[in-house]
Each structure stands twice: as C-alpha cells, then as structure tokens.
Design a protein around this motif. Structure first.
Motif, PDB file in Angstrom:
ATOM      1  N   UNK A   8       0.864  -1.008  -0.225  1.00  0.00           N
ATOM      2  CA  UNK A   8      -0.189   0.044   0.151  1.00  0.00           C
ATOM      3  C   UNK A   8       1.184   0.906   0.031  1.00  0.00           C
ATOM      4  N   UNK A   9       0.366   2.560  -0.658  1.00  0.00           N
ATOM      5  CA  UNK A   9       1.281   3.424  -1.024  1.00  0.00           C
ATOM      6  C   UNK A   9       0.642   4.620  -1.575  1.00  0.00           C
ATOM      7  N   UNK A  10       1.019   5.794  -1.024  1.00  0.00           N
ATOM      8  CA  UNK A  10       0.419   6.734  -1.257  1.00  0.00           C
ATOM      9  C   UNK A  10       0.259   7.767  -2.210  1.00  0.00           C
ATOM     10  N   UNK A  11      -1.274   8.376  -2.421  1.00  0.00           N
ATOM     11  CA  UNK A  11      -1.212   8.833  -4.358  1.00  0.00           C
ATOM     12  C   UNK A  11      -1.463  10.453  -3.572  1.00  0.00           C
ATOM     13  N   UNK A  12      -1.342  10.691  -2.618  1.00  0.00           N
ATOM     14  CA  UNK A  12      -2.225  11.729  -1.754  1.00  0.00           C
ATOM     15  C   UNK A  12      -3.222  11.705  -1.486  1.00  0.00           C
ATOM     16  N   UNK A  13      -3.715  13.104  -1.228  1.00  0.00           N
ATOM     17  CA  UNK A  13      -5.175  12.928  -0.827  1.00  0.00           C
ATOM     18  C   UNK A  13      -6.274  12.296  -1.353  1.00  0.00           C
ATOM     19  N   UNK A  14      -6.625  13.515  -2.786  1.00  0.00           N
ATOM     20  CA  UNK A  14      -7.823  14.078  -3.479  1.00  0.00           C
ATOM     21  C   UNK A  14      -7.190  13.942  -5.028  1.00  0.00           C
ATOM     22  N   UNK A  15      -6.210  14.158  -5.019  1.00  0.00           N
ATOM     23  CA  UNK A  15      -5.199  13.627  -6.693  1.00  0.00           C
ATOM     24  C   UNK A  15      -5.687  15.424  -6.784  1.00  0.00           C
ATOM     25  N   UNK A  16      -4.790  15.674  -5.909  1.00  0.00           N
ATOM     26  CA  UNK A  16      -4.547  17.404  -6.279  1.00  0.00           C
ATOM     27  C   UNK A  16      -3.219  17.366  -7.097  1.00  0.00           C
ATOM     28  N   UNK A  17      -3.005  18.090  -8.294  1.00  0.00           N
ATOM     29  CA  UNK A  17      -1.396  18.086  -8.246  1.00  0.00           C
ATOM     30  C   UNK A  17      -0.540  18.976  -7.367  1.00  0.00           C
ATOM     31  N   UNK A  18       0.474  18.411  -7.985  1.00  0.00           N
ATOM     32  CA  UNK A  18       2.371  18.963  -6.749  1.00  0.00           C
ATOM     33  C   UNK A  18       2.013  20.445  -7.698  1.00  0.00           C
ATOM     34  N   UNK A  19       2.090  20.283  -8.797  1.00  0.00           N
ATOM     35  CA  UNK A  19       2.110  22.404  -9.529  1.00  0.00           C
ATOM     36  C   UNK A  19       1.251  22.685  -8.905  1.00  0.00           C
ATOM     37  N   UNK A  20      -0.061  22.686  -8.497  1.00  0.00           N
ATOM     38  CA  UNK A  20      -1.049  23.794  -7.978  1.00  0.00           C
ATOM     39  C   UNK A  20      -0.938  23.449  -6.488  1.00  0.00           C
ATOM     40  N   UNK A  21      -0.205  23.435  -5.704  1.00  0.00           N
ATOM     41  CA  UNK A  21       0.230  23.579  -4.499  1.00  0.00           C
ATOM     42  C   UNK A  21       1.419  24.003  -3.924  1.00  0.00           C
ATOM     43  N   UNK A  22       1.379  24.787  -2.557  1.00  0.00           N
ATOM     44  CA  UNK A  22       3.113  25.572  -2.142  1.00  0.00           C
ATOM     45  C   UNK A  22       3.074  24.143  -1.324  1.00  0.00           C
ATOM     46  N   UNK A  23       4.446  24.162  -1.545  1.00  0.00           N
ATOM     47  CA  UNK A  23       5.278  23.607  -0.358  1.00  0.00           C
ATOM     48  C   UNK A  23       4.380  23.127   1.258  1.00  0.00           C
ATOM     49  N   UNK A  24       4.137  24.130   1.630  1.00  0.00           N
ATOM     50  CA  UNK A  24       3.128  23.921   3.390  1.00  0.00           C
ATOM     51  C   UNK A  24       2.288  22.491   2.974  1.00  0.00           C
ATOM     52  N   UNK A  25       1.177  23.371   2.087  1.00  0.00           N
ATOM     53  CA  UNK A  25      -0.237  22.584   1.249  1.00  0.00           C
ATOM     54  C   UNK A  25       0.929  21.216   0.689  1.00  0.00           C
ATOM     55  N   UNK A  26       1.475  20.862   0.027  1.00  0.00           N
ATOM     56  CA  UNK A  26       2.028  19.668  -0.237  1.00  0.00           C
ATOM     57  C   UNK A  26       2.226  18.974   1.014  1.00  0.00           C
ATOM     58  N   UNK A  27       3.053  19.810   1.797  1.00  0.00           N
ATOM     59  CA  UNK A  27       3.384  18.582   2.935  1.00  0.00           C
ATOM     60  C   UNK A  27       2.197  18.077   3.750  1.00  0.00           C
ATOM     61  N   UNK A  28       0.609  18.624   4.376  1.00  0.00           N
ATOM     62  CA  UNK A  28      -0.011  18.984   4.664  1.00  0.00           C
ATOM     63  C   UNK A  28      -0.519  17.982   4.145  1.00  0.00           C
ATOM     64  N   UNK A  29      -0.885  16.753   3.118  1.00  0.00           N
ATOM     65  CA  UNK A  29      -1.422  16.905   1.985  1.00  0.00           C
ATOM     66  C   UNK A  29      -0.632  15.168   2.190  1.00  0.00           C
ATOM     67  N   UNK A  30       0.711  14.804   1.958  1.00  0.00           N
ATOM     68  CA  UNK A  30       0.913  13.626   1.944  1.00  0.00           C
ATOM     69  C   UNK A  30       1.430  13.452   3.661  1.00  0.00           C
ATOM     70  N   UNK A  31       0.928  14.028   4.308  1.00  0.00           N
ATOM     71  CA  UNK A  31       1.151  14.267   5.715  1.00  0.00           C
ATOM     72  C   UNK A  31      -0.421  12.942   6.037  1.00  0.00           C
ATOM     73  N   UNK A  32      -0.850  13.563   5.632  1.00  0.00           N
ATOM     74  CA  UNK A  32      -2.562  13.665   6.257  1.00  0.00           C
ATOM     75  C   UNK A  32      -3.016  12.028   5.374  1.00  0.00           C
TER      76      UNK A  32
END
Length: 241
Positions: A36-60
């Motif tokens: 089992x591996x992660x694909x993020x929380x709700x399929x938002x492209x990393x190009x559309x995220x700030x570093x803080x938003x990305x961190x929160x997404x992959x952590x969640x």
C-alpha cells in the motif's frame, strides 16, 4: 481480475480520500500481500500546491492509510506525475515526512506532465539524503524517451510493442520496468461522459475493451513484484538532479 490467476504482488498507490470511504478495500489490499502506497489525499497536482500545502497533503494521506492498514506506508506517487524540474523541492519534503521512495517523475515530453531531462532509471535526487525516485519506464529511441510504462500508452500501442520494450529494458539495459494502470481502464462498460474534448475522449476511452486481455498476457510474459521489493533492494542506483 483475481489475484490468484497469476500470483502477482503489486503496489497500490491509493488516495487518502478513497481509503476513508472504502476502508475494507485497503485491508483487502494488504491482506492479500500487496504493498500500500500513497497517491496523496484527493488527487491534486503538486504543481498546484505550495510546499506547506503539499506537506499537509502527504502527511494526511500517509496517516490515514497507515491507520487503516496497520502497517507503514513508504511510497508515494504524485497525481498526474506532477513532480518535475520546477518543483523538485517536493522530493525533499517527501523524505522529511518519512517516505523512502517516490515514483512521480515521467522522463518524457508531454502536454500535461513530464521531465525529459530526468534519468530514466531509479536514482537518488541530489537534494535528498536517502529518498529514491523511480521514474516511469521509458524506451530511448533516437535520443527521445518513448513512454511505455502503462496507462494510455499501453492501450495505444499494439501489445507486441509493449512486450518488446520490456524485454529490451530487462535483457539489454539490465533494468526492471514499471507498469501501471488505473482500475477504470479494465472497465469498458463504464458510463461515457458527454461533451468531452476530442483529445480527452480519445485518451480516456481508447481500447478499454482490450486492456484486460493484454494485462493477462503481460502478467504471463514477465515476473512482477511490489515497488518496495524490486527497487529498494537494488544496489546500482545513481545520484542525479
């Protein structure tokens, strides 16, 4: 498709959003021996995220998957292969959040994604210490990387070409290959969306009726295992980017 047909173990890059709603699917994946591996929380492209938003997404997403599966989640794949030359910082964030590998870079030129200058095979990014990036499989022809790692290209190419490509990568380049597909790609009876642009309609619906038979052939023609088992046990990995 039933796992017992070929006795193959695979890696399931799974959305946290899906795991929350279908926890039994997650427990079935791990109970049958898959990774089992992660694909993020709700399929938002990393190009559309700030570093803080990305961190929160992959952590969640990591926490949700681990809580349901009861085992560590160490792999990640970005939505739409959206890590590339402009946001390599994301790889360092993945490492800091406990991921051991990513498979998020597609070393091709494409209108939606791609980093054609990236290495074709597994490498340690220069901005990380231990993280392994495993690019999607390509075939180099006349100094151009041709995508052949699955998805829409598997539906586009005649199966003999896909078989030849993997044979070449395995036997001549001495490298393992990645193959990916989405669950909807083995469902030719799925509802048809109306008023789609011609390009989108072609990409999504092309040869859906042929995928299951081609996939069965691919499983017979090659040996397969999880990302973790294949790539984290390799000893010949370069450092790049």
């Amino acid at each position: 498709m039933e796992n017992c047909w070929h006795d193959v173990r695979a890696t399931f890059f799974t959305l946290g959003w899906v795991a929350e709603r279908y926890p039994r699917l997650i427990t079935r994946i791990v109970s049958e021996g898959h990774e089992l591996a992660s694909h993020g929380y709700e399929h938002i492209r990393v190009t559309e995220q700030t570093p803080d938003q990305f961190r929160a997404d992959i952590k969640k997403s990591k926490q949700i998957l681990q809580d349901i599966a009861g085992q560590p989640v160490i792999g990640y794949r970005a939505a739409s292969y959206s890590i590339g030359a402009r946001n390599l910082w994301a790889l360092k964030v993945l490492e800091e959040e406990g991921y051991l590998y990513s498979s998020s870079i597609y070393p091709v030129k494409h209108d939606l994604y791609g980093m054609p200058t990236a290495p074709r095979f597994a490498f340690h990014p220069e901005n990380t210490e231990t993280l392994l990036e495993v690019p999607i499989t390509t075939l180099k022809i006349l100094d151009k990387n041709i995508p052949c790692g699955g998805g829409g290209f598997f539906r586009l190419y005649p199966y003999p070409f896909s078989k030849w490509a993997y044979r070449y990568i395995n036997s001549v380049e001495k490298q393992p290959g990645i193959f990916y597909f989405h669950p909807w790609e083995i469902d030719p009876d799925q509802p048809r969306q109306q008023n789609l642009p011609l390009k989108s309609r072609f990409r999504h619906y092309l040869n859906l009726s042929k995928v299951e038979s081609r996939l069965n052939q691919l499983l017979r023609d090659f040996r397969w295992d999880t990302m973790q088992n294949v790539f984290l046990k390799q000893s010949t990995v370069t450092t790049a980017l």
